[in-house]
Each structure stands twice: as C-alpha cells, then as structure tokens.
Design a protein around this motif. Sequence first.
Motif, PDB file in Angstrom:
ATOM      1  N   HIS A 107      -3.420  -8.564  -4.195  1.00 54.27           N
ATOM      2  CA  HIS A 107      -4.541  -8.284  -3.394  1.00 54.27           C
ATOM      3  C   HIS A 107      -5.881  -8.780  -4.043  1.00 54.27           C
ATOM      4  O   HIS A 107      -6.981  -8.927  -3.448  1.00 54.27           O
ATOM      5  CB  HIS A 107      -4.602  -6.745  -3.157  1.00 54.27           C
ATOM      6  N   GLU A 135      -6.124  -1.442   5.172  1.00 48.97           N
ATOM      7  CA  GLU A 135      -5.546  -1.334   3.756  1.00 48.97           C
ATOM      8  C   GLU A 135      -4.410  -0.430   3.751  1.00 48.97           C
ATOM      9  O   GLU A 135      -4.730   0.777   3.627  1.00 48.97           O
ATOM     10  CB  GLU A 135      -6.387  -1.158   2.803  1.00 48.97           C
ATOM     11  N   THR A 177      -3.850  -1.281  -2.476  1.00 50.51           N
ATOM     12  CA  THR A 177      -3.142  -1.821  -1.279  1.00 50.51           C
ATOM     13  C   THR A 177      -2.752  -3.187  -1.887  1.00 50.51           C
ATOM     14  O   THR A 177      -3.061  -3.849  -2.538  1.00 50.51           O
ATOM     15  CB  THR A 177      -4.106  -2.195  -0.132  1.00 50.51           C
ATOM     16  N   VAL A 225      -4.321  -8.012   3.610  1.00 56.10           N
ATOM     17  CA  VAL A 225      -5.313  -7.133   4.289  1.00 56.10           C
ATOM     18  C   VAL A 225      -6.060  -8.196   5.376  1.00 56.10           C
ATOM     19  O   VAL A 225      -6.151  -9.259   5.266  1.00 56.10           O
ATOM     20  CB  VAL A 225      -6.391  -6.572   3.311  1.00 56.10           C
TER      21      VAL A 225
END
Length: 266
Positions: A79, A120, A235, A239
């Motif tokens: 991420h 997220e 997360t 996204v």
Amino acid sequence: MRIARFSVREGSPAAGSVSFGVVEGDPAQPETLVVHALAGHPIVSLQLSGESYRMQDIRLLSPILPNKVVAVGRNYAAHAAELGHEVPDVPLTFFKPSTSVIGPTEAIAYPPFSSDVQHEAELAVVIGRMGREVPVDRVNEVIFGYTCANDVTARDVQQREGQWARAKGFDTACPLGPWIETDLDPSDLAITCTVNGELRQTGRTSLMVRSIAELIAHISEAMTLLPGDVILTGTPAGVGPIEIGDEVAVTVEGIGTLSNKVVKRG
C-alpha cells in the motif's frame, strides 16, 4: 463471541432503545441470526438481560463508541508503494475523531470539499482495559476484540493539505462493524474490500509491517488507551475511489462484513 450494539426497530415495546447484545447464528444465513441483549456494557459485564431479538427486528449500530480512534498509516508495504511512499521507520499514527464513527447501516456522506474519496479496508482492534506503556508481551491483556473498519480518506485533501485531520476525520469517515469478535487470532486473516460487488482490495494481516502487539506498545508509550478505544491497523494495497451511490463492503475473515452506502452530504 460476537458483540453487537443495536437499536430496536418500530413495532416492539422496546422500539428505539439502544443495547449491546451477543449475536448467535450463521452470518452467511442472516435469517438465523439472533441477538441476546446484555444488561449493561460488555466491557464491564456480559450478563444477559433476558431479551432476545431477530436480526430483522433490530438495526446494527457502530459496535462501540470510542473515546478516540488511533489509526496507523502505511503498515502494509504494498500500500505504501502504490501511493509512492516508503515504509516509515516508526509507525505513522493519526487520529480519527469520534464524530467520524458510523455503523454498518449508516451512509458515508461524500464531503463537498473533496473530489477523490477512497476506501481503505482495515482490521480494527477494540481496547478492553486501560493501558499505558503496555509491553509487547502483555498487549493481549488490554484487547477486548476485533471488528472491521473502513478508513475512508479524501485523498486529494490529504495530498493538498499535507496533514490528515480533515482528509481522514470528516463526518462518517470511520465506519465500524458489524460487531466485535472477542475470540479471534488476528495474525493471518484475509481482508477484502468490494465496491458494488467488484473486488478492489485483498490482503492478509500477516503482511502487516508491524504487528498489532508492536502497534499497541508503540501507541501506549505516548497516550493512555481507554476501554472502548479503537486502533486501526493499516490497509492492504488496492485502495481506490468511491462515488455517490456506491455500496462499499469490507470483509475480515473470522469477523464478518461491514457494508455502507455512499451518499451526497445533505
């Protein structure tokens, strides 16, 4: 044990009342779910009140009303990379205010000051005991359970303003739910996010850069964690944007699914 917070729908003598309860049944078959109301707050006592409700007769609310939500950024390497960032040397923490918290039946209100709001999906930790300077090997003593979270983010605002208070703290930016699971090993759970049924995010908690124990030890060095506080653990990659009219669903293995509609702020 699954602990929910709920209000009773119209048509019952208890209509409008808000309680905590123990959820029994198979989440894959909602018609089997029954909620047994508790006499008080579950962190204090799990004494049943004697009242029970079918899931269709209640409305699920955010499973906890936290004093504070402490969130962790860039705790999954993939991420961090997708946003063009390095993994930070120490956990990157920020706050989401209590006014950002909503439950699984409430809508995410698209803020008028953003044109790029993103989902997220995250595992959230619910604190059950006061903790200050908690050692890594005693973190389990302060955890009450786990729930699903969506760290909704106004990405353009985050990038434009450089700090994250408005970008991640606007009203409705912290959906939690559908309930708290108190008996769960969080070390290797699947996390997914779908938008209108399309898979957007998929990851596992085993890919966290820093473990839940490390995060809680780090956060509690600086501040006292109170019963009911929530920690968002970061997360996975994937996204992306959400739009008005979308249905966003976060699923964490062993817990369930948190679904929210996106609406125009009224």
